[in-house]
Design an enzyme around this catalytic site. Structure first.
Site, mmCIF file in Angstrom:
data_model
loop_
_atom_site.group_PDB
_atom_site.id
_atom_site.type_symbol
_atom_site.label_atom_id
_atom_site.label_comp_id
_atom_site.label_asym_id
_atom_site.label_seq_id
_atom_site.Cartn_x
_atom_site.Cartn_y
_atom_site.Cartn_z
ATOM 1 N N MET A 1 -4.737 -7.063 -6.656
ATOM 2 C CA MET A 1 -4.288 -8.107 -7.571
ATOM 3 C C MET A 1 -5.417 -8.935 -8.191
ATOM 4 O O MET A 1 -5.160 -9.830 -8.988
ATOM 5 C CB MET A 1 -3.304 -9.039 -6.857
ATOM 6 C CG MET A 1 -2.054 -8.325 -6.351
ATOM 7 S SD MET A 1 -1.257 -7.262 -7.598
ATOM 8 C CE MET A 1 -0.606 -8.515 -8.706
ATOM 9 N N LEU B 1 -8.538 -9.280 -10.764
ATOM 10 C CA LEU B 1 -9.137 -8.627 -11.921
ATOM 11 C C LEU B 1 -10.618 -8.394 -11.649
ATOM 12 O O LEU B 1 -11.320 -9.299 -11.202
ATOM 13 C CB LEU B 1 -8.979 -9.502 -13.170
ATOM 14 C CG LEU B 1 -7.612 -9.479 -13.856
ATOM 15 C CD1 LEU B 1 -7.612 -10.446 -15.032
ATOM 16 C CD2 LEU B 1 -7.262 -8.081 -14.328
ATOM 17 N N ASN C 1 -6.524 3.372 -11.723
ATOM 18 C CA ASN C 1 -5.445 2.417 -11.466
ATOM 19 C C ASN C 1 -4.124 3.059 -11.863
ATOM 20 O O ASN C 1 -4.088 4.003 -12.655
ATOM 21 C CB ASN C 1 -5.676 1.142 -12.280
ATOM 22 C CG ASN C 1 -4.649 0.059 -11.968
ATOM 23 O OD1 ASN C 1 -4.322 -0.171 -10.802
ATOM 24 N ND2 ASN C 1 -4.135 -0.602 -12.990
ATOM 25 N N HIS D 1 -0.201 1.874 -13.253
ATOM 26 C CA HIS D 1 0.540 0.740 -13.823
ATOM 27 C C HIS D 1 1.987 1.177 -14.068
ATOM 28 O O HIS D 1 2.225 2.285 -14.563
ATOM 29 C CB HIS D 1 -0.104 0.301 -15.137
ATOM 30 C CG HIS D 1 0.550 -0.887 -15.747
ATOM 31 N ND1 HIS D 1 0.411 -2.160 -15.216
ATOM 32 C CD2 HIS D 1 1.363 -1.007 -16.822
ATOM 33 C CE1 HIS D 1 1.115 -3.010 -15.950
ATOM 34 N NE2 HIS D 1 1.689 -2.336 -16.927
ATOM 35 N N GLY E 1 0.780 -1.236 0.000
ATOM 36 C CA GLY E 1 0.000 0.000 0.000
ATOM 37 C C GLY E 1 0.807 1.279 0.000
ATOM 38 O O GLY E 1 0.387 2.272 0.593
#
Length: 201
Positions: free
Chosen positions: A90, A92, A107, A109, A12
């Site tokens: 983690m 989907l 999100n 990435h 986190g």
């Protein structure tokens, strides 16, 4: 004030960057709840430390993935969450969940999307031999790492980089751009037009 709900599976650190920005008054928002599918996630400890509601929702407690997701939605609704933040979550998410929070899920990435989607993006970048890598904040759609791009940050790749060293430098940028993207959303400065996110200044 914008109500945030954060989904996290691990340490986190991006959650922490958002909490810090909120507490510093940089974002007009409040983290209402942190939910994890991992009862040992450090993210839950971070939430508790900052007097934020921390919830563990275990996939094994539900007979279907739909039941698991509905339990998460129920918690998010309980706290009137307006924007869902994925911070190292983690699992989907299904089309149902994504449609429920259409254009309200963010999100981050660790690559310059659309390059190097999925897991181990940093190693993918090194294997490909790119000269720059980076990170991308995007809205979540029904594909993997395919949603409209909000912000990106570039990180030079060094000749002697390993996956870990590159990941560490990218993470430093993640901690800057993720709070900035949430700030823009909170200020109603993001407008989605097809694949593009227009930032209104």
């Amino acid at each position: 004030m914008l109500k945030l709900g954060v989904l996290a599976s691990g340490r986190g650190s991006n959650l922490q960057s958002i909490i810090d920005a909120v507490e510093a008054g940089e974002i007009e928002a409040e983290v209402k709840v942190v939910i994890s599918d991992n009862e040992n996630a450090q993210a839950l400890e971070r939430a508790t430390k900052h007097q934020i509601e921390a919830q563990y929702v275990g996939p094994e407690d539900y007979s279907t993935s739909n039941g698991f997701e509905q339990a998460i939605i129920d918690q998010l609704e309980r706290y009137d969450v307006e924007l869902v933040i994925l911070a190292g979550f983690m699992k989907l998410l299904s089309p149902y969940f994504i449609k429920y929070y259409q254009n309200r899920i963010m999100n981050i990435h660790p690559s310059l999307l659309p390059a190097f989607k999925g897991l181990h993006a940093q190693q993918q970048a090194l294997d490909y031999g790119v000269k720059v890598a980076g990170c991308t904040v995007h809205f979540v759609d029904q594909g993997m790492d395919t949603g409209p791009i909000i912000l990106q940050a570039v990180v030079p790749v060094k000749e002697d980089d390993t996956e870990d060293s590159l990941a560490t430098r990218i993470l430093e940028e993640e901690h800057k751009v993720y709070p900035e993207a949430v700030k823009l959303y909170a200020e109603d400065k993001l407008e989605i037009e097809g694949r593009k996110v227009i930032i209104k200044r």
